[in-house]
Design a protein around this motif. Structure first.
Motif, PDB file in Angstrom:
ATOM      1  N   MET A 262       0.855  -1.175   0.000  1.00 45.93           N
ATOM      2  CA  MET A 262       0.000   0.000   0.000  1.00 45.93           C
ATOM      3  C   MET A 262       0.895   1.231   0.000  1.00 45.93           C
ATOM      4  O   MET A 262       1.592   1.512   0.975  1.00 45.93           O
ATOM      5  CB  MET A 262      -0.898  -0.003   1.232  1.00 45.93           C
ATOM      6  N   THR A 263       0.955   1.967  -1.093  1.00 48.58           N
ATOM      7  CA  THR A 263       1.838   3.102  -1.247  1.00 48.58           C
ATOM      8  C   THR A 263       1.045   4.331  -1.634  1.00 48.58           C
ATOM      9  O   THR A 263      -0.111   4.258  -2.027  1.00 48.58           O
ATOM     10  CB  THR A 263       2.897   2.814  -2.330  1.00 48.58           C
TER      11      THR A 263
ATOM     12  N   GLU B 168      -1.791   6.347   8.409  1.00 49.71           N
ATOM     13  CA  GLU B 168      -3.091   5.891   7.940  1.00 49.71           C
ATOM     14  C   GLU B 168      -2.990   4.599   7.147  1.00 49.71           C
ATOM     15  O   GLU B 168      -3.807   3.681   7.303  1.00 49.71           O
ATOM     16  CB  GLU B 168      -3.742   6.982   7.092  1.00 49.71           C
ATOM     17  N   ASN B 169      -1.993   4.498   6.278  1.00 54.71           N
ATOM     18  CA  ASN B 169      -1.827   3.262   5.505  1.00 54.71           C
ATOM     19  C   ASN B 169      -1.478   2.078   6.396  1.00 54.71           C
ATOM     20  O   ASN B 169      -1.925   0.955   6.148  1.00 54.71           O
ATOM     21  CB  ASN B 169      -0.745   3.449   4.440  1.00 54.71           C
TER      22      ASN B 169
ATOM     23  N   ARG C 275      -4.793   1.032   8.046  1.00 49.89           N
ATOM     24  CA  ARG C 275      -5.647   0.299   7.115  1.00 49.89           C
ATOM     25  C   ARG C 275      -5.096  -1.099   6.843  1.00 49.89           C
ATOM     26  O   ARG C 275      -5.851  -2.068   6.752  1.00 49.89           O
ATOM     27  CB  ARG C 275      -5.770   1.068   5.801  1.00 49.89           C
ATOM     28  N   ARG C 276      -3.777  -1.209   6.734  1.00 48.97           N
ATOM     29  CA  ARG C 276      -3.176  -2.520   6.477  1.00 48.97           C
ATOM     30  C   ARG C 276      -3.394  -3.460   7.658  1.00 48.97           C
ATOM     31  O   ARG C 276      -3.725  -4.643   7.481  1.00 48.97           O
ATOM     32  CB  ARG C 276      -1.680  -2.363   6.204  1.00 48.97           C
TER      33      ARG C 276
ATOM     34  N   PRO D 252      -5.301   2.775  -0.946  1.00 46.82           N
ATOM     35  CA  PRO D 252      -4.229   3.484  -0.241  1.00 46.82           C
ATOM     36  C   PRO D 252      -4.608   4.931   0.035  1.00 46.82           C
ATOM     37  O   PRO D 252      -5.303   5.576  -0.744  1.00 46.82           O
ATOM     38  CB  PRO D 252      -3.041   3.385  -1.214  1.00 46.82           C
TER      39      PRO D 252
END
Length: 429
Positions: A1-2, A19-20, A23-24, A219
């Motif tokens: 996720m980038t 945040e990423n 979420r991951r 992402p």
């Protein structure tokens, strides 16, 4: 996720990274739970296909068995539970299926709709379920049952009688619940000739769970970063809110009223709420986001108008003028500036966008084949929009589509789509 939109710098870059990662982590946890559930359902289906093997009968079993009666399972720790009412939302409904107990990681609790009346030993045979308690012996012959109901979160099963009477069941330890439920349900299905229908229901459960995989999160981008993330210390946000609240209270107490309404705080060099949006009622766009009102607004303002005041439109300029104080003789009265208004909104409402129902016919209830929740209480006129089987209302479960296209309902004696090529998929809302 980038990051997918440009390069982030400073506080936006730090927010995107956090945040990423959040979420991951949430996606990995949801995917792991989904895989565990998928493995449990597939193991139950494979075990239900196998013939039931007799259990080793312990010595001194306090149960009188018939000559050819076979013991399938013995659970030494069990409790008899009784439903406080026949129709309680907190209790499961009778359904020919096996429900694995969900690992909610909560301490043992009791459902509000059931209470414990006795404790003892549970014995599952090929003809009945027997619980030998301290005060009484309770037994349920399979031929006299209307169905079994497994609670999805608590390790107890209710056995509904075929007729009026109290609804009772058995509670077993959580570690032994899955095996006990499987043997009890398979024995009940074999005694009533519904083993094939049970396998169909388990196959439907596997397929429904497979279609309910957690979606891959998109992402985060620098444009998604909220302005509050710019603050180094989150406690500063609370301090600013408290200070504003105190200032508002002091202003009211001392009678100091601002000359114009406060629209918002300018925390990002002019980024804030558009003052011309005051008074525009939000309208639903169908996506959960408030949309701008369709009322046209002016593109210019009268000279001397406050930024927080309502916009001037052609309707307001044509109305009677508002009396003002006498201007000073040395000060000429301001000349009105021409205003332009956007063209009126076209009459009529545009037709709504067609919704993808994955093959389901158009209907006013949002029933579809894509995904969502099971429909246990279908609309009375559901057969006006769908082609239904003749005995639809004899079922007690949720709506499903048969392989021949007709709509049926689970909870029937011989299965929801018996005589209609089997079950294809559930109907969702």
């Amino acid at each position: 996720m980038t990051v997918s939109e440009g390069e982030a710098h400073g506080w936006r870059a730090r927010w995107v990274g956090r945040e990423n990662e959040r979420r991951r982590t949430a996606y990995d946890a949801a995917l792991q739970a989904w895989r565990r559930r998928d493995e449990e359902l597939r193991q139950l289906y494979c075990a239900a296909e196998e013939p039931v093997r007799p259990a080793e009968t312990p010595a001194g079993l306090p149960v009188r068995l018939d000559d050819d009666e076979v013991v399938l399972a013995v659970q030494p720790a069990a409790e008899i539970v009784e439903a406080t009412a026949r129709h309680t939302p907190d209790l499961p409904t009778a359904e020919l299926t096996v429900v694995p107990v969900e690992d909610t990681r909560r301490s043992r609790r009791r459902s509000k709709g059931a209470r414990v009346v006795d404790a003892g030993m549970a014995v599952v045979t090929d003809r009945r379920l027997i619980v030998v308690g301290r005060d009484e012996q309770q037994e349920w012959p399979y031929a006299r049952l209307a169905g079994v109901a497994h609670h999805p979160e608590e390790p107890f099963t209710l056995l509904h009688p075929d007729g009026p009477g109290r609804i009772r069941g058995v509670w077993v330890p959580r570690a032994a619940a899955s095996t006990f439920r499987l043997l009890l349900t398979v024995a009940y299905a074999d005694a009533t000739g519904a083993r094939a229908a049970l396998l169909d229901r388990l196959d439907d459960a596997v397929m429904a769970h497979w279609l309910d995989q957690p979606p891959t999160p998109s992402p985060a981008t620098p444009a998604d970063a909220p302005l509050t993330a710019r603050l180094v210390r989150p406690a500063l946000v609370a301090a600013v809110a408290v200070a504003l609240a105190i200032a508002a209270v002091v202003s009211v107490v001392h009678g100091s009223v601002p000359d114009r309404p406060v629209i918002g705080m300018d925390v990002d060099r002019g980024t804030g709420v558009d003052p011309t949006d005051r008074g525009l009622p939000p309208s639903s766009t169908g996506l959960g986001t408030p949309a701008r009102s369709a009322v046209p607004h002016t593109t210019g303002t009268t000279s001397g108008q406050l930024p927080g005041a309502a916009p001037v439109t052609a309707a307001t300029t044509s109305a009677a003028p508002t009396p003002t104080a006498d201007p000073s003789p040395a000060q000429p009265s301001p000349q009105p500036t021409e205003t332009t208004s956007s063209p009126p909104a076209p009459s009529g409402t545009p037709s709504p966008t067609e919704v993808d129902r994955c093959g389901a016919p158009a209907n006013p209830y949002g029933y579809n084949y894509c995904g969502g929740s099971y429909i246990y209480d279908p609309a009375p006129d559901v057969c006006t929009w769908f082609d239904c089987v003749e005995n639809l209302w004899s079922g007690k479960g949720y709506l499903v589509q048969c392989k021949d296209g007709l709509i049926s309902r689970t909870g029937m004696q011989r299965g929801p789509c018996s005589g209609h090529d089997g079950t294809r998929r559930p109907v969702y809302i």
